[in-house]
Design a protein around this motif. Structure first.
Motif, PDB file in Angstrom:
ATOM      1  N   LEU A 511      46.714 -16.468   9.338  1.00 41.16           N
ATOM      2  CA  LEU A 511      46.088 -16.283  10.649  1.00 41.16           C
ATOM      3  C   LEU A 511      44.744 -17.004  10.681  1.00 41.16           C
ATOM      4  N   ASN A 512      44.448 -17.667  11.790  1.00 40.47           N
ATOM      5  CA  ASN A 512      43.135 -18.293  11.953  1.00 40.47           C
ATOM      6  C   ASN A 512      42.095 -17.214  12.255  1.00 40.47           C
ATOM      7  N   ILE A 513      41.069 -17.124  11.429  1.00 42.68           N
ATOM      8  CA  ILE A 513      40.009 -16.119  11.579  1.00 42.68           C
ATOM      9  C   ILE A 513      38.832 -16.766  12.279  1.00 42.68           C
ATOM     10  N   GLN A 514      38.395 -16.189  13.394  1.00 39.71           N
ATOM     11  CA  GLN A 514      37.325 -16.765  14.211  1.00 39.71           C
ATOM     12  C   GLN A 514      35.989 -16.078  13.930  1.00 39.71           C
ATOM     13  N   MET A 515      34.935 -16.879  13.836  1.00 40.24           N
ATOM     14  CA  MET A 515      33.564 -16.393  13.737  1.00 40.24           C
ATOM     15  C   MET A 515      32.776 -17.000  14.893  1.00 40.24           C
ATOM     16  N   ASP A 516      32.198 -16.156  15.737  1.00 41.55           N
ATOM     17  CA  ASP A 516      31.528 -16.616  16.953  1.00 41.55           C
ATOM     18  C   ASP A 516      30.017 -16.655  16.783  1.00 41.55           C
ATOM     19  N   GLY A 517      29.405 -17.696  17.351  1.00 42.22           N
ATOM     20  CA  GLY A 517      27.942 -17.772  17.370  1.00 42.22           C
ATOM     21  C   GLY A 517      27.379 -16.711  18.301  1.00 42.22           C
ATOM     22  N   GLY A 737      37.669 -30.042   1.018  1.00 42.42           N
ATOM     23  CA  GLY A 737      39.115 -29.933   0.870  1.00 42.42           C
ATOM     24  C   GLY A 737      39.804 -29.045   1.878  1.00 42.42           C
ATOM     25  N   MET A 738      39.072 -28.521   2.857  1.00 44.73           N
ATOM     26  CA  MET A 738      39.714 -27.686   3.892  1.00 44.73           C
ATOM     27  C   MET A 738      40.411 -28.599   4.902  1.00 44.73           C
ATOM     28  N   ASN A 739      41.560 -28.146   5.423  1.00 45.49           N
ATOM     29  CA  ASN A 739      42.313 -29.003   6.359  1.00 45.49           C
ATOM     30  C   ASN A 739      42.902 -28.236   7.526  1.00 45.49           C
ATOM     31  N   ALA A 740      42.404 -27.027   7.800  1.00 48.67           N
ATOM     32  CA  ALA A 740      42.906 -26.226   8.928  1.00 48.67           C
ATOM     33  C   ALA A 740      41.711 -25.763   9.761  1.00 48.67           C
ATOM     34  N   PHE A 741      41.713 -26.124  11.042  1.00 46.61           N
ATOM     35  CA  PHE A 741      40.550 -25.861  11.898  1.00 46.61           C
ATOM     36  C   PHE A 741      40.991 -25.270  13.231  1.00 46.61           C
ATOM     37  N   SER A 742      40.316 -24.200  13.606  1.00 50.62           N
ATOM     38  CA  SER A 742      40.554 -23.558  14.903  1.00 50.62           C
ATOM     39  C   SER A 742      39.205 -23.436  15.593  1.00 50.62           C
ATOM     40  N   MET A 743      38.816 -24.488  16.313  1.00 47.02           N
ATOM     41  CA  MET A 743      37.469 -24.573  16.865  1.00 47.02           C
ATOM     42  C   MET A 743      37.473 -24.456  18.383  1.00 47.02           C
ATOM     43  N   VAL A 744      36.640 -23.550  18.887  1.00 47.08           N
ATOM     44  CA  VAL A 744      36.499 -23.372  20.341  1.00 47.08           C
ATOM     45  C   VAL A 744      35.010 -23.463  20.666  1.00 47.08           C
ATOM     46  N   HIS A 745      34.461 -24.679  20.590  1.00 45.18           N
ATOM     47  CA  HIS A 745      33.062 -24.961  20.922  1.00 45.18           C
ATOM     48  C   HIS A 745      32.078 -24.229  19.996  1.00 45.18           C
ATOM     49  N   ASP A 746      31.762 -22.959  20.276  1.00 41.18           N
ATOM     50  CA  ASP A 746      30.817 -22.220  19.425  1.00 41.18           C
ATOM     51  C   ASP A 746      31.516 -21.061  18.712  1.00 41.18           C
TER      52      ASP A 746
END
Length: 813
Positions: A511-517, A737-746
């Motif tokens: 699961l992609n774990i999100q951390m928000d600013g 070496g990380m290759n999985a990204f789930s980015m939503v601006h901030d």
């Protein structure tokens, strides 16, 4: 840390099979987009953009011809009975009606695409007699409506309070209700219409030919000139791509480079890598923002992240939708025709009848939105099923001119709504760790609105509720604690995905774990202005528990309302919210204030978020204004420091506006922002539509739109810093070496097992950005580019040391 991508695990034959099918999908995508375009076009051919431009040109060209004919008729002692309505309509409207009716009878997709000028006028061209009758009907209907509107102006004004769009159908209904539409005899219709056609034929817009229907029968066919049909065909071909509905890819996207746009395999359906803002006729490269190698690398990393459908969430979503549960914001699955049960008050007053029409319109609007949601959910689940069959997929990304990244497809995107975010997970499972489990629990607690508690309390919340969570896993249909009651920003299926993830028994995670600013805009301004108080409120300083800027503003707004007892609305608000404004009311305005929120924007958010929906509808407008004033006062007390920076940016904008020059600067990621807003000259069309509404034609000039640049620079400056921080963090993650990204601006996301490492990197990159004052850097770059001197930057008003961010536990949380 890095896993072998799914693509690399395929054989060469399997890869070729996927590439072949992706090309077929893209052909279907193009075909479906074109079909959708022409389906919409056939709904009202005269409303197509090329047709509107043709109408405008035709009216300008033909009006003198019609005016000359009117003058000649008026000088004759004897004139036909049908001349009077034409005089009421006027020359421009005559031209409009004539050309519009030829369009309606003649233009189709086949006519435009298959026209062969070597064959002459086609046999399916409309007959002049048919066009003439339609012209006469339109003229009579328009004149009747205008007279009815003038004679019964009070009735029209009352209905206009409830009817915002006077369509042709409504105009005719109003005319028939208050009066009658006179009828012309067939001979009069033909005379009127034929005269209108004859005048248009004297120009180079329409052409005609006699068509024999046998030995003794002939008719006159009317058609647009060949050069017009060619131009229409060319313009429609350019517009067809605008209706493409993009989908995820089943093979890796083509990489973006500094010379070529990437994404889909077929170049003709690729989106531009950067949205272009440039004036008509200018070389686009003179106006494009330019990505750096770091940004290109990050953009391609986002596009090459491998995703797969979460089968457990998919099954629950599909079952609940198809069984009409209508929970968790799911629309109804069963299609229902629109019905408004309350009968029309035939014997009621005009006000009662108008109110019925308003309520009927609102009910139709709600039905339409529900039907749109239903259709979208069907498409979403069909797409998810297709991606399930392919096991893993990719989501191409592009940039806007500030450097922000956006997925090209909203469906099944980590940037989509709750349904889409809940349906997807990283393609490759990874072995779970103790720290990974810790961050998974934090993520799950955040989704259950525990995000203002310290991390250890969030983990404890999950542990304390583990029995409930496992019950949900066993039967999510009966155990509904996961369902979020909110109508907007609902998190139900993201919750469900996290619950399924925490109950895994295979020791893996994906699961992609999100951390928000914590209010990212406020964080950047805190660092720029070195404001320690704001830095504390936006979690740049280490603390035992997360600070809450939104509640701080809510408390300041509450205090302001208490200090103004003379304002009746404030007393109503305090009574409704028990003397304490909730953080949810101030969250959106506070979040957007750092980006240059206007008072109008604040009112819009208060209304959109539904914070005053409890107020009677007739009084709601006043409530929106007064609540916005209170929030603005609370923000003014808190955001003094950012306001100085925003004001300086606007001062610079005024200097550049006077030079007719745009802002151009380089962000810390190396992305060159071209902040270009050009003036758009608008003019109203010469031709009026049925209800006197007019078309508006816009022309982009090479002159800058000073007002737009002035208003946009402060939000866009911060958005560009957001984007730079994200790409700098992605770059360092790739290096590790990380290759999985789930980015939503901030909001930054990756595997749970990599969150600790990501936390370190994103803090280091934020510190690296703000080691140098970003306003001073911008000032120096603009001065060197244009050879000017700008006003001094505002002095930092505090002693905050940005390196303290490295020790801040809740900077991104």
């Amino acid at each position: 840390m890095s896993l072998t991508p799914c693509w690399e695990q395929l054989s060469q034959e399997q890869r070729e099979y996927r590439v072949t099918n992706q090309k077929l999908f893209e052909e279907d995508l193009l075909d479906n987009g074109i079909e959708k375009y022409w389906k919409e076009y056939n709904r009202a051919v005269d409303e197509g953009k090329p047709e509107q431009m043709l109408l405008e040109s035709a009216v300008i060209h033909l009006t003198p011809f019609y005016q000359k004919w009117i003058d000649e008729c008026c000088n004759n002692r004897k004139s036909p009975d049908w001349l009077a309505p034409l005089l009421c309509v006027g020359a421009a409207k005559m031209a409009d009606i004539t050309i519009r009716n030829v369009m309606r009878l003649f233009l189709t997709r086949n006519t435009i695409q298959s026209f062969d000028d070597t064959m002459g006028i086609p046999s399916n061209a409309p007959v002049a007699q048919q066009v003439a009758k339609l012209i006469a009907d339109d003229v009579v209907s328009i004149v009747s409506y205008q007279q009815a509107k003038k004679k019964f102006s009070e009735d029209w004004r009352k209905q206009s309070k409830f009817i915002k769009n006077w369509t042709v159908k409504r105009c005719k209904a109003f005319t028939q209700k208050v009066g009658t539409i006179p009828k012309l005899k067939s001979k009069e219709k033909e005379d009127l219409g034929h005269n209108m056609i004859r005048i248009a034929l004297s120009s180079d817009i329409l052409v005609s030919r006699v068509h024999w229907n046998g030995k003794n029968r002939k008719s006159l066919l009317v058609c647009f000139a060949p050069w017009i049909l060619k131009e229409l065909s060319k313009r429609h071909e350019m517009l067809e791509a605008a209706c493409l509905v993009y989908r995820p890819m089943i093979c890796p996207p083509i990489k973006h480079t500094d010379k070529e746009d990437g994404g889909f395999l077929s170049p003709w359906i690729r989106k531009k890598m950067i949205k272009r803002y440039h004036p008509v006729g200018a070389d686009p490269k003179d106006w494009d923002s330019r990505p750096s190698e770091l940004v290109l690398r990050g953009l391609n990393a986002l596009s090459h992240t491998e995703w797969k459908i979460n089968k457990q969430v998919y099954d629950v979503m599909k079952t609940m939708f198809e069984n009409d549960h209508k929970l968790a914001n799911l629309p109804a699955y069963t299609f229902k025709d629109y019905a408004f049960s309350r009968p029309y008050p035939e014997e009621g007053t005009k006000e009662e009848q108008a109110k019925w029409m308003q309520e009927s319109n609102e009910a139709w609007g709600e039905w339409y939105k529900e039907e749109q949601s239903r259709s979208r959910m069907i498409v979403r689940l069909q797409l998810a099923k297709k991606m399930l069959d392919w096991n893993f997929f990719y989501m191409p990304y592009t940039l806007d001119f500030r450097g922000r990244a956006y997925s090209v497809c909203e469906l099944l995107s980590p940037q989509g709504v709750d349904f889409d975010r809940g349906l997807i997970q990283f393609a490759m499972p990874r072995k779970q760790t103790k720290r990974g489990l810790f961050w998974l629990k934090v993520h799950l607690a955040n989704l259950f609105d525990q995000d203002k508690k310290p991390f250890n309390q969030r983990v404890k919340w999950v542990d304390d509720n583990m029995e409930m969570l496992l019950r949900i896993v066993e039967d999510p249909y009966s155990n509904k604690e996961w369902i979020d009651p909110l109508k907007k920003k609902n998190k139900s299926f993201q919750r469900l995905a996290a619950i399924f993830e925490i109950a895994r028994k295979d020791g893996m995670t994906q699961l992609n774990i999100q951390m928000d600013g914590a209010n990212n805009g406020g964080q950047h301004w805190s660092a720029i202005m070195k404001n320690r108080k704001l830095a504390k409120l936006t979690n740049l300083l280490n603390s035992n528990e997360p600070e809450d800027l939104y509640q701080h503003v809510a408390d300041a707004s509450t205090e302001y309302m208490k200090q103004h007892p003379e304002n009746n609305w404030y007393q109503v608000f305090l009574l409704n919210w028990d003397n304490k404004l909730p953080r949810s009311v101030t969250k959106r305005p506070t979040m957007c204030d750092a980006y240059g929120l206007t008072f109008y924007g604040m009112q819009k958010y208060v209304k959109q978020e539904g914070h005053v929906d409890w107020v009677p509808k007739e009084s709601r407008g006043g409530a929106v204004v007064e609540l916005s004033r209170a929030i603005q006062a609370g923000l003014g007390e808190t955001m003094v420091s950012p306001n100085k920076g925003k004001e300086w940016l606007r001062e610079v904008a005024e200097v550049l506006n006077a030079m007719n020059k745009p802002f151009v600067w380089t962000t810390p990621s190396g992305f060159e922002v071209h902040h270009v807003y050009n003036q758009v000259l608008e003019r109203v069309s010469y031709a009026e539509l049925f209800n006197r509404q007019q078309l508006v034609f816009a022309t982009v000039t090479e002159d800058l739109d000073g007002k737009a640049q002035y208003l946009a620079i402060s939000p866009n400056f911060i958005h560009a810093l957001d984007a730079a921080h994200m790409f700098m963090t992605i770059g360092k993650m790739l290096d590790c070496g990380m290759n999985a990204f789930s980015m939503v601006h901030d909001s930054f996301g990756t595997y749970a097992t990599d969150i600790d490492h990501m936390h370190v990197l994103l803090r280091e990159q934020f510190v690296l950005i703000h080691k140098e004052n970003q306003l001073e850097k911008l000032k120096k770059e603009v001065e060197e580019k244009y050879g000017i001197f700008l006003p001094d930057c505002p002095e930092p008003d505090g002693e905050f040391d940005v390196s303290e961010v490295l020790r801040s536990e809740y900077f991104f949380a």
